[in-house]
Design a protein around this motif. Sequence first.
Motif, PDB file in Angstrom:
ATOM      1  N   HIS A 185     -11.177  13.119   0.274  1.00 18.09           N
ATOM      2  CA  HIS A 185      -9.717  12.945   0.354  1.00 18.09           C
ATOM      3  C   HIS A 185      -9.199  12.776  -1.065  1.00 18.09           C
ATOM      4  N   TYR A 226      -2.182   0.173  10.283  1.00 20.11           N
ATOM      5  CA  TYR A 226      -2.646   1.234   9.382  1.00 20.11           C
ATOM      6  C   TYR A 226      -2.603   2.585  10.096  1.00 20.11           C
ATOM      7  N   PHE A 272       0.853  -1.183   0.000  1.00 23.43           N
ATOM      8  CA  PHE A 272       0.000   0.000   0.000  1.00 23.43           C
ATOM      9  C   PHE A 272       0.892   1.237   0.000  1.00 23.43           C
ATOM     10  N   ASP A 306     -10.196   8.515   5.654  1.00 26.72           N
ATOM     11  CA  ASP A 306      -9.269   7.448   6.053  1.00 26.72           C
ATOM     12  C   ASP A 306      -9.381   7.111   7.542  1.00 26.72           C
ATOM     13  N   ASP A 334      -5.693   6.694  -4.104  1.00 22.54           N
ATOM     14  CA  ASP A 334      -6.443   5.448  -3.875  1.00 22.54           C
ATOM     15  C   ASP A 334      -7.947   5.716  -3.782  1.00 22.54           C
ATOM     16  N   HIS A 335      -8.327   6.977  -3.703  1.00 19.97           N
ATOM     17  CA  HIS A 335      -9.756   7.309  -3.666  1.00 19.97           C
ATOM     18  C   HIS A 335     -10.197   8.245  -4.790  1.00 19.97           C
ATOM     19  N   HIS A 374     -11.532   2.605   4.102  1.00 18.96           N
ATOM     20  CA  HIS A 374     -10.924   1.264   4.031  1.00 18.96           C
ATOM     21  C   HIS A 374     -11.496   0.408   5.161  1.00 18.96           C
ATOM     22  N   GLU A 434      -6.097  11.625  -1.975  1.00 18.53           N
ATOM     23  CA  GLU A 434      -5.052  10.629  -2.248  1.00 18.53           C
ATOM     24  C   GLU A 434      -5.564   9.713  -3.368  1.00 18.53           C
ATOM     25  N   HIS A 466      -5.072  12.342   6.955  1.00 18.73           N
ATOM     26  CA  HIS A 466      -3.670  12.649   7.147  1.00 18.73           C
ATOM     27  C   HIS A 466      -3.114  13.583   6.071  1.00 18.73           C
TER      28      HIS A 466
HETATM   29 FE1  FEO Z   1      -5.014   8.550   2.483  1.00 13.63          FE
HETATM   30 FE2  FEO Z   1      -6.800   5.775   1.688  1.00 13.63          FE
HETATM   31  O1  FEO Z   1      -5.815   7.323   1.331  1.00 13.63           O
END
Ligand code: FEO
Length: 400
Positions: free
Chosen positions: A80, A197, A24, A167, A84-85, A228, A82, A148
Amino acid sequence: MYCTRKITDDLLYIGGSDRRLNRFENLFPIPRGVSYNSYLLLDEKTVLFDTADEAIGRLFFENLEHGLDGRALDYLVIHHMEPDHCVLLGETLRRWPDVKLVCSAKALSMIGQFFPLNVSDRTLVVAEGDKLSTGRHTLHFLMAPMVHWPEVMVTYDELGKTLFSADAFGTFGALAGNLFDDEITFDQNWMTDARRYYANIVGKYGAQVQTVLKKAALLDIQFLCPLHGPVWRAHPEVLVEKYQKWSTYEPEDKAVLILYATMYGNTENAASVLAGELAEAGVHDIKMYDVSDADLSDLIAEIFRCSHLVFAAPTYNGNLHPKMEALMSDMKALNVQNRTVALIDNGTWAPVAAKHMAARLAEMKAMNVMENPVSLRSSLTEVQRESLHALAQAFAAELV
Ligand code: FEO
């Protein structure tokens, strides 16, 4: 083929899981995979809460189309940025060109950084306390900067008593059909990954997490929907209580964690002897890790858990063993604090590792480092064994 789950009559889970990704953020091993959560609210207006990682892109769009069942997509709330989203944002806009984006001002500027898109005229920029009615539901937007990333916000749905928490309250681990906390054994099967995590991704930002926890404490939350891992509907307090500890850097367990670096086994032997002495003194559940072998993210998670830490390392190049150096550097970066610490070092001609470890620990807050580190000159002697015995007795006096 679509694969969704109903959370309430008008809220669908439309995310998915990736079991192929090795690391990840190309950093943290995820042997149990990871889920990318996305939610669809079917009110008078339709609202998508975040997209997902491209690894599950095909499933995500099949889920979204199935959920909409021919309806238009009215809003996309971006909590967010980032990737991954948000990596599927461009494709979402291509498929639903009339969708209105809802995000923080900071997120809007990030959209332009990640994508060659100008979305200003189709974006509703929201700030702390702003609301949006979607029909029966009213969404409240709460800013969560640096949990974050700086653009992060969370959304509270008043009618559904649902907090979309970005997150926060997320965890590594792929979902296997079971979506809700009452469908899994979280403590047994998920907590280790949830801690790993949190500690590695959010750990640095304890103060900012505290701010969010205080906002969340004022809400009546029936569903906690992170980006997540599982959705919480039965006992969200299980994870909220952990977040309280982790974000204040309070150890979860009164427990000893021994972290050693060793080149030929002599420093490991000292660590083993200490562990034996601790056990003889009545200390239970002692954990030991070779820092050259274990992944840094596992070590950091264990450091967040345990109250008493022992670092044992040989001198290397007139400095600290590089694997221990990396661990201590990560500890500082993640704001680790408030632990009781003992040091063991080793050096055949000039042992300086303890001095360097003490210097690293002095850069962290509220680290109670015990005086007189045990210092080996190659292999353990009977005199040093006595010192380890005394150290074990001192720790046991606080733990047993
Ligand atoms: Fe901070 Fe799941 O991305």
